[in-house]
Structure formats: C-alpha cells, structure tokens
Design an enzyme around this catalytic site. Structure first.
Site, PDB file in Angstrom:
ATOM      1  CB  SER A 166      -0.946  -0.033   1.197  1.00 51.91           C
ATOM      2  OG  SER A 166      -1.939   0.968   1.098  1.00 51.91           O
TER       3      SER A 166
ATOM      4  CG  ASP B  20      -6.918  -2.383  -3.194  1.00 50.56           C
ATOM      5  OD1 ASP B  20      -7.606  -1.630  -2.489  1.00 50.56           O
ATOM      6  OD2 ASP B  20      -5.709  -2.579  -3.009  1.00 50.56           O
TER       7      ASP B  20
END
Length: 350
Positions: free
Chosen positions: A214, A316
């Site tokens: 991330s 996502d």
C-alpha cells in the site's frame, strides 16, 4: 518467489555499525562461535516486557487519535469507526495471538535503531535455525502515510521466518511527524542498514529482497528509483546500491499519485490533507514512480533497477488497480520496454 538459486550480488558499499536502542532488549547480533552461529542469551524480564508493550500500545493509540483528528469526526466517520470496531472485536482472538507473538517471541529483535530520527527503528524476524546465511526481505508497511507502523508486518514476519527467511520490518516517520520526503529518506536509511549489517544477524547480503505494501509500496518504489538516479549520476555519498536488491515486490501500491488525488478525497483522505503529506501539488509527479519511469532523461537510472513484480487486486478500493484509471496501456508499454517489470492482477481486494 524467493529463490535460493540466486546466490550472487554486489557486496555492501559501506560498512556501518548497528545502533541499538536503549529501550529495546535482546537484540544483539548473532556471532559465530567455532564456525556456527551462537544463540544470544535471552534475559527474561517480565516487567520490561510489560513496559515495552505499554509503550507500544501508547504509540498505536496516539497514531489512531492523530488519524481521527486529520480525517474529521463526522457522521460518516462515526458509523465507519463503529463498524470497524465491531469487525475488530470479531478478530480480537487472532489479534491477541499475533500480539503475544510480537511482544514475547524470542525470534524477534524489536526496535533496532537504524538512524537518528524518533521513528528510525526496525524489527527483525529470525528463523529458528541460523546454521547458514538466510535470504532477507526488507518490508515497508502501509498505513495511508499516517498510521504506518513496523508491527503491521508481524504476521508476514512470522510466516516467512517459519520458512527460513529473515524479515526486516522498517518503521518510518508518518504525517504529521514528517512528509513524504522524510518517509522516503527514512526508508532508504533502513534499507542501507539492512544491506550493510544483516550478515551480523545471520542474513545473506547477496539475497536481499525489497517489499512494500500500500503506502509502503509507494514509498519503497520512490526509494528504489531515487537511489538508481543517484547512482546513475555517479554520486559518491551512497551507502547502499540498487544492485544489492535482488527483486522488488510491490503489493497494492499507488505509483501515480496524480491519478489518486480525487479518489482519496472521495474516500476520506481529503485533498488538502493528501497534498500536505505529498508536499504540495507540484510534488505529485516527483513522487509518482509510475510517471517518472517514463522520463527518457533518466533512462540510464531505470536500467539499473532490479526485477520488479507488482501485485494488485482488481477489487481493491483503497488504492485501485491501474486498470481503474485507464493507464493499462501505459503500464503495458512500460512492461514491454522494461522486461523486468511484471504486473500480477487478481480478482481480490488486496
């Protein structure tokens, strides 16, 4: 994905003595005795363990409060926080198990100092058997550039340590303690420490792999590209080399910040806050590896990069996959030119 067959690589450019935090314990490097690595003495101190756990809990609480303060506490956030709390309660048994492992496992060397800033610490997860040098994963955790913390990599460290891989989870300054430039600097110093000192802990300096998740994937990608540019320019003050990184793994990362501003704003990471983290709108391209890599003026630097594998879930919604922003053609163009860059998309959220 980490192969023992890849045994070659450049030696660390500079040696550097490891610095140990006064507040940490039982993290002295393993030394060789009669050709074998001797296990360090472990002084059990329940009161010290409890004190360390309390200080870590305080830090996590402070990070949570900081996040809420910058996000604003409106009705939407109250409902989401309540839902998150309920979800966390359901997962509490698993959390407690991981927390116990993190605070009390003899295989973890916590809070090893790698720099002079308050968050310049890293955790080492060591295999039980260190009879020979082990491959190493340097891991930069995520956290929206605000709540990143080295302990988030505990489960990854545990799983890979069980498979004879050393994991180094690098902590770094978060916003508002630092901005993106500080985060990149911290992560680079952490990688430098690993490259130059991991052999003292039983790691193989010729088998070091970099991984980010991330926001951590974005930060580590910036670090890797910046380091390659410095090397291409022939700078002398370099403490580690991209040639020491065998492969880079990016998990659910955002590499084109210009395409993410509006998305983050809609999801609560408001535009003004995000631009403050990234040091202004004029710096978005500078900290967008997916944009900079196409600049022909840094072609020499790009050629120095190690093999790159990017993983992303098409479901996502925190940081959407590249295809959601209509840059698939650009990415395929990059992967066609640079054969060492691979993209792995899966029908998962992360």
């Amino acid at each position: 994905m980490i192969s023992d067959n890849d045994q070659t690589g450049a030696k660390p450019l500079l040696s550097r003595d490891s610095s140990i935090s006064a507040g940490s314990f039982n993290q002295m490097p393993r030394r060789r005795v009669s050709g074998k690595l001797a296990k360090p003495e472990r002084h059990q101190s329940f009161s010290r363990d409890i004190g360390h756990a309390a200080s870590e809990t305080y830090l996590l609480t402070r990070l949570t409060i900081t996040l809420l303060r910058y996000l604003g506490v409106g009705y939407r956030w109250i409902t989401r926080l309540a839902a998150l709390g309920f979800y966390a309660a359901l997962l509490m048994p698993g959390f407690l198990k991981v927390a116990y492992y993190y605070f009390f496992s003899s295989q973890i060397r916590r809070s090893i100092v790698y720099g002079d800033q308050p968050r310049n610490r890293l955790d080492l997860y060591l295999p039980k058997n260190l009879d020979e040098p082990k491959p190493v994963v340097a891991f930069v955790t995520g956290g929206a550039w605000i709540i990143g913390y080295k302990a988030w990599g505990c489960l990854l460290g545990q799983q890979l340590a069980e498979r004879d891989i050393i994991v180094a989870c690098i902590d770094y300054r978060n916003f508002p303690q630092g901005t993106i430039g500080d985060m990149v600097t911290d992560a680079s110093q952490g990688i430098s420490f690993i490259c130059n000192n991991i052999a003292e802990y039983g790691g193989d300096p010729n088998r070091i792999y970099l991984m980010g998740q991330s926001a951590g994937a974005h930060i580590s990608a910036c670090v890797l590209l910046d380091q390659a540019i410095r090397e291409a320019k022939g700078e002398e003050s370099i403490s580690w080399s991209v040639s020491q990184i065998k492969t880079y793994f990016g998990l659910s990362g955002g590499y084109n910040l210009c395409k993410l501003v509006d998305h983050f704003n809609n999801r609560g990471l408001y535009r003004s806050l995000f631009l403050s983290i990234m040091e202004g709108e004029e710096s978005l391209q500078l900290y967008s590896p997916g944009v900079r890599i196409e600049d022909p003026s840094i072609g020499n630097a790009v050629s120095l990069l190690p093999p790159i594998i990017l993983f992303h879930g098409t479901a996502d919604y925190s940081i959407p996959s590249f295809s959601r922003f209509d840059v698939t053609d650009v990415l395929h163009h990059i992967t066609k030119i640079y054969k060492w860059i691979n993209l792995v998309l899966s029908k998962l959220s992360t």
